[in-house]
Design a protein around this motif. Structure first.
Motif, PDB file in Angstrom:
ATOM      1  N   SER A   1       0.793  -1.133   0.014  1.00  0.00           N
ATOM      2  CA  SER A   1       0.002   0.094   0.033  1.00  0.00           C
ATOM      3  C   SER A   1       0.840   1.132  -0.024  1.00  0.00           C
ATOM      4  O   SER A   1       2.213   1.231   0.062  1.00  0.00           O
ATOM      5  CB  SER A   1      -0.888   0.142   1.210  1.00  0.00           C
ATOM      6  OG  SER A   1      -0.232   0.035   2.414  1.00  0.00           O
ATOM      7  N   ILE A   2       0.281   2.318  -0.267  1.00  0.00           N
ATOM      8  CA  ILE A   2       0.808   3.635  -0.424  1.00  0.00           C
ATOM      9  C   ILE A   2       1.384   4.319   1.169  1.00  0.00           C
ATOM     10  O   ILE A   2       0.432   4.335   2.002  1.00  0.00           O
ATOM     11  CB  ILE A   2       0.217   4.573  -1.130  1.00  0.00           C
ATOM     12  CG1 ILE A   2      -0.062   4.302  -2.554  1.00  0.00           C
ATOM     13  CG2 ILE A   2       0.616   6.090  -0.861  1.00  0.00           C
ATOM     14  CD1 ILE A   2      -1.181   5.025  -3.530  1.00  0.00           C
ATOM     15  N   LEU A   3       2.471   4.592   1.535  1.00  0.00           N
ATOM     16  CA  LEU A   3       2.962   5.369   2.640  1.00  0.00           C
ATOM     17  C   LEU A   3       2.853   6.780   2.481  1.00  0.00           C
ATOM     18  O   LEU A   3       2.801   7.395   3.703  1.00  0.00           O
ATOM     19  CB  LEU A   3       4.262   4.532   2.886  1.00  0.00           C
ATOM     20  CG  LEU A   3       4.810   4.938   4.228  1.00  0.00           C
ATOM     21  CD1 LEU A   3       4.087   4.562   5.517  1.00  0.00           C
ATOM     22  CD2 LEU A   3       6.279   4.635   4.578  1.00  0.00           C
ATOM     23  N   ASN A   4       3.386   7.383   1.295  1.00  0.00           N
ATOM     24  CA  ASN A   4       3.548   8.780   1.450  1.00  0.00           C
ATOM     25  C   ASN A   4       2.429   9.376   1.320  1.00  0.00           C
ATOM     26  O   ASN A   4       1.298   9.059   0.688  1.00  0.00           O
ATOM     27  CB  ASN A   4       4.429   8.950   0.340  1.00  0.00           C
ATOM     28  CG  ASN A   4       3.761   8.846  -1.182  1.00  0.00           C
ATOM     29  OD1 ASN A   4       3.711   7.616  -1.543  1.00  0.00           O
ATOM     30  ND2 ASN A   4       3.178   9.673  -2.072  1.00  0.00           N
ATOM     31  N   ASP A   5       2.486  10.551   1.840  1.00  0.00           N
ATOM     32  CA  ASP A   5       1.170  11.542   1.727  1.00  0.00           C
ATOM     33  C   ASP A   5       0.936  12.186   0.208  1.00  0.00           C
ATOM     34  O   ASP A   5       1.612  11.860  -0.346  1.00  0.00           O
ATOM     35  CB  ASP A   5       1.060  12.581   2.676  1.00  0.00           C
ATOM     36  CG  ASP A   5       1.172  12.138   4.319  1.00  0.00           C
ATOM     37  OD1 ASP A   5       0.286  11.251   4.614  1.00  0.00           O
ATOM     38  OD2 ASP A   5       2.040  12.512   5.065  1.00  0.00           O
ATOM     39  N   SER A   6      -0.168  12.947   0.111  1.00  0.00           N
ATOM     40  CA  SER A   6      -0.334  13.543  -1.250  1.00  0.00           C
ATOM     41  C   SER A   6       0.654  14.604  -1.442  1.00  0.00           C
ATOM     42  O   SER A   6       0.889  14.890  -2.711  1.00  0.00           O
ATOM     43  CB  SER A   6      -1.672  14.074  -0.921  1.00  0.00           C
ATOM     44  OG  SER A   6      -1.959  15.080   0.056  1.00  0.00           O
ATOM     45  N   ASN A   7       1.289  15.013  -0.448  1.00  0.00           N
ATOM     46  CA  ASN A   7       2.634  16.197  -0.628  1.00  0.00           C
ATOM     47  C   ASN A   7       3.943  15.409  -1.096  1.00  0.00           C
ATOM     48  O   ASN A   7       4.912  15.882  -1.158  1.00  0.00           O
ATOM     49  CB  ASN A   7       2.807  17.016   0.153  1.00  0.00           C
ATOM     50  CG  ASN A   7       2.878  16.658   1.605  1.00  0.00           C
ATOM     51  OD1 ASN A   7       3.345  15.316   1.847  1.00  0.00           O
ATOM     52  ND2 ASN A   7       2.792  17.215   2.775  1.00  0.00           N
ATOM     53  N   GLY A   8       3.773  13.761  -1.067  1.00  0.00           N
ATOM     54  CA  GLY A   8       5.078  13.223  -1.299  1.00  0.00           C
ATOM     55  C   GLY A   8       5.900  12.793   0.101  1.00  0.00           C
ATOM     56  O   GLY A   8       6.757  12.253  -0.181  1.00  0.00           O
ATOM     57  N   GLU A   9       5.322  13.487   0.938  1.00  0.00           N
ATOM     58  CA  GLU A   9       6.061  12.869   2.397  1.00  0.00           C
ATOM     59  C   GLU A   9       5.995  11.845   2.961  1.00  0.00           C
ATOM     60  O   GLU A   9       4.720  11.189   3.002  1.00  0.00           O
ATOM     61  CB  GLU A   9       6.134  14.126   3.400  1.00  0.00           C
ATOM     62  CG  GLU A   9       6.478  15.440   2.945  1.00  0.00           C
ATOM     63  CD  GLU A   9       6.302  16.730   3.999  1.00  0.00           C
ATOM     64  OE1 GLU A   9       7.026  17.706   3.616  1.00  0.00           O
ATOM     65  OE2 GLU A   9       5.651  16.311   4.849  1.00  0.00           O
TER      66      GLU A   9
END
Length: 745
Positions: A347-355
């Motif tokens: 699954s995706i770990l990074n936030d919508s801002n890429g952090e």
């Protein structure tokens, strides 16, 4: 349609993503209840593809099993047989064998405020689940609850009757063994906070970490507040004592509250039936990022709008394969549910801002791509990542780059990584196999020199090696001994062999001849553990003698065995996929090999739920004239273990590994040798399978597999690959994706 301006980016990204019009609703064929029984460890809740947030019904802390917090049933938030629901958790995993996450629970109730989950829990009915959507009716309250989600936001809609009502946010309940939470009201309709989680499989407890959230509710409450006392268990009387906890007036808690079993409540007194929507943004970095995720992905979008876009995202993912025909009405449902399960983890770990949080330090890092997490690599290196390379190559490339990011931050490749922590679960060096296999399938746009360097570090570091304990003995003797006290020394040796083979394959592709030669030799050391008298791979002592007494049946069903991990000598006997010809010769030739393989199945020693032996049905393809046995066995296993029922997985889905086996088997081919870009072929379960290949990675945009062997009594001729009759049942990945058309005659 007017959306909140902060949701513009989310909607804008979807415009390009869904530019290709869908003429078929593939989500119609998915049954999310498959795998919710028989220890499948899936859940029917709402999730977007690869979602960080997922909203699942939580029914594993009910009265019937409240004292079983650490039982195997509790590796997931939902079990089909359970009947007592205590909320809806917003951060969950799918198809794992150890408990973690299952936190940030919301719950709608009616009547007076009650904050003890054993008192406010309820039975339920009329469950409905589709990709990105779940609904249920709560018996005690006559409240219909509907769930959906974007990538990082869970959205719930509660349909209340007239009268007193409550929405609860429970931070004390969950699957994780960790405690600790924070809570702060920003307004009567917004609350923020965090919840500690970690210690997956009870490993590395010191690496507990927080999940941050921001929750918004659509209706202003008549009153709101917190509770900060846990329910109390009376061990003398043997029962839970109802305790609502201490509540505080709203003026008293505008500052942050910290505790182990705290929660927030919103009170209402509706004069007519009313729908209330709660939106919860999630982040592993900060509360500010959780808020930004909520604003960017959902904003003021309605429940229907969020679900519409998530459903479109699922349809896009599932449409990469189009199947027609099949012998049963359920075939499509079983197939597409399997494909659905492969798109949940990693699954995706990074936030919508890429952090995202870095390994070890949890310092904030940034990616311009996607940082994936939940790398259950002991399971997934065998077939899952090969399937991603074929169907979703951009995702696979991002996963490889995520592994290399982990190496940069943690100084070692991942073993079983979860949310920027290393859990050290299971054995072997599986990341090396995934990196090599990906490159050899033509997905090469990553730093392969760094990858090779990382692989060599784990393969050659004798001391202090977290990936390969006992490596020095393995290098010197060719095996890990029983008296080394390394867990599962035979299994461990086999896993090191497979990793060494993959390194050798990559070294050869990179022109590193010395490395290729060295690791090819190391990859064959399993032969030193084969005892010709017992006809099994057998544990050895450090002095070279055979371990005694030796029982090839010991170790099945998670019982202890001095030589093997989660299996017995039967289930590990044929786990040399990189040296099938050598293994056949070692066991006395084709006939004796076949007899031993037949005995595995006849004596009920094959375990469909066990990763080491899931490829064994395809071994008949490597025996002259015996490919029909592969077809028969695969058909039999699908019919027996994969059904359109809650128990329709053979066991733990292992983050999509069992589902990947099914998808491959039903399409009629399988990646037999991890680290080698080949497939072995068998009869498809459908009349036609059309795979839509990613044009950014493959020259052909479609691969069509046709099954033309339906006539009763027809003689099997073989496979035509790209118009040419294939000799045998093996084909390279390159020839496969460039074939255009494959015909099974």
């Amino acid at each position: 349609m007017i959306l909140h301006k902060k949701a513009t980016l989310f909607i804008g990204l979807l415009i390009g993503f869904f530019a290709k019009a869908q003429t078929q609703d593939f989500t119609h064929y998915v049954n999310p209840f498959i795998g919710t029984s028989n220890f499948g460890a899936t859940n029917p809740g709402a999730i977007a593809p690869r979602g960080m947030a997922s909203v699942s019904p939580f029914n594993v802390a009910g009265k019937q099993n409240v004292l079983e917090k650490d039982s195997r049933w509790l590796s997931n938030p939902y079990v089909n047989e359970n009947t007592f629901l205590t909320g809806f958790s917003h951060v969950n995993m799918s198809g794992v064998g150890c408990p973690d996450l299952g936190v940030i629970l919301s719950m709608p109730t009616t009547g007076e405020l009650v904050t003890n989950h054993l008192d406010y829990g309820t039975t339920y009915k009329n469950e409905v689940a589709n990709p990105g959507y779940y609904s249920v009716e709560l018996d005690k309250y006559q409240v219909k609850t509907e769930l959906t989600a974007s990538t990082r936001v869970g959205v719930s809609r509660y349909s209340f009757p007239a009268g007193k009502a409550n929405v609860l946010l429970n931070l004390g309940l969950g699957l994780t063994n960790e405690h600790g939470a924070t809570l702060k009201f920003n307004s009567p309709t917004e609350v923020e906070g965090s919840r500690m989680v970690g210690s997956f499989c009870y490993n590395n407890a010191e690496s507990a970490y927080p999940i941050y959230f921001v929750a918004r509710i659509s209706e202003a409450p008549a009153n709101y507040g917190i509770w900060d006392k846990p329910a109390k268990y009376d061990g003398v009387e043997g029962q839970w004592m109802g305790y609502n906890g201490k509540t505080r007036l709203k003026e008293q808690f505008m500052s942050e509250v910290v505790g182990d079993s705290i929660g927030a409540y919103f009170n209402y007194n509706f004069d007519k039936p009313t729908q209330v929507v709660m939106k919860i943004g999630i982040s592993y970095v900060s509360i500010a990022n959780a808020c930004e995720n909520l604003d960017k992905e959902v904003g003021d979008a309605s429940f229907e709008e969020v679900y519409k876009h998530t459903k479109q995202a699922w349809n896009k993912k599932l449409s990469v394969v189009d199947v027609e025909g099949g012998s049963d009405d359920d075939d499509k449902t079983i197939f597409y549910t399997g494909l659905y399960h492969t798109q949940i983890a990693p699954s995706i770990l990074n936030d919508s801002n890429g952090e995202y949080p870095a390994m070890k330090t949890r310092a904030i890092k940034h990616t311009d791509g996607t940082r994936y997490t939940v790398f259950s690599l002991w399971d997934t290196y065998r077939n899952y990542h090969q399937l991603m390379s074929l169907l979703y190559p951009q995702e696979q490339l991002d996963m490889v780059n995520s592994m290399l990011d982990i190496y940069d931050q943690n100084e070692w490749l991942p073993k079983w990584e979860l949310n920027a922590t290393e859990t050290f679960t299971m054995v072997g060096d599986p990341a090396a196999v995934v990196l090599a296999d990906t490159y050899l399938r033509g997905i090469t746009d990553f730093d392969v020199d760094k990858a090779y360097k990382a692989m060599l570090k784990s393969a050659d570091t004798r001391e202090g090696n977290p990936l390969r304990p006992g490596l020095g003995e393995y290098i010197d003797k060719g095996y890990v001994s029983v008296d080394s006290h390394i867990k599962g020394p035979v299994s461990t040796t086999q896993e090191y062999n497979i990793a060494d083979f993959a390194i050798a394959q990559l070294a050869e592709a990179l022109g590193k001849k010395e490395g290729a030669k060295r690791f090819k030799k190391r990859a064959l050391s399993y032969k030193k553990m084969y005892n010709k008298d017992s006809r099994f791979l057998q544990p050895r002592m450090s002095d070279g003698s055979w371990y005694k007494p030796f029982d090839p049946l010991a170790g099945a069903n998670f019982t202890e065995n001095p030589g093997f991990i989660e299996g017995n000598a039967w289930q590990y006997l044929f786990m040399q996929p990189h040296d099938i010809k050598g293994m056949i010769k070692l066991m006395g030739g084709n006939q004796k090999f076949e007899e031993k393989l037949d005995a595995l199945f006849a004596e009920d020693q094959f375990d469909m739920a066990n990763e080491p032996d899931i490829s064994y049905p395809f071994l008949y393809n490597y025996l002259p004239g015996k490919a029909s046995k592969t077809r028969e066995k695969v058909d039999e296993l699908i019919a027996q273990y994969f059904t359109n029922q809650p128990d329709g997985l053979p066991g733990n889905d292992d983050t999509g590994t069992m589902s990947a086996w099914l998808v491959y088997a039903m399409m009629g081919f399988y990646p037999m040798t991890p680290g080698e870009a080949t497939y072995t072929l068998t009869e498809p379960q459908f009349d036609t399978v059309t795979i839509y290949l990613n044009a950014d990675f493959y020259s052909n945009t479609t691969l069509t597999i046709k099954n033309e062997s339906q006539a009763d009594g027809a003689q099997i001729k073989g496979f035509k690959v790209g118009g040419k009759l294939l000799k045998g049942s093996q084909v390279s990945h390159k020839n496969w994706v460039e074939a255009g058309e494959v015909i099974f005659e």
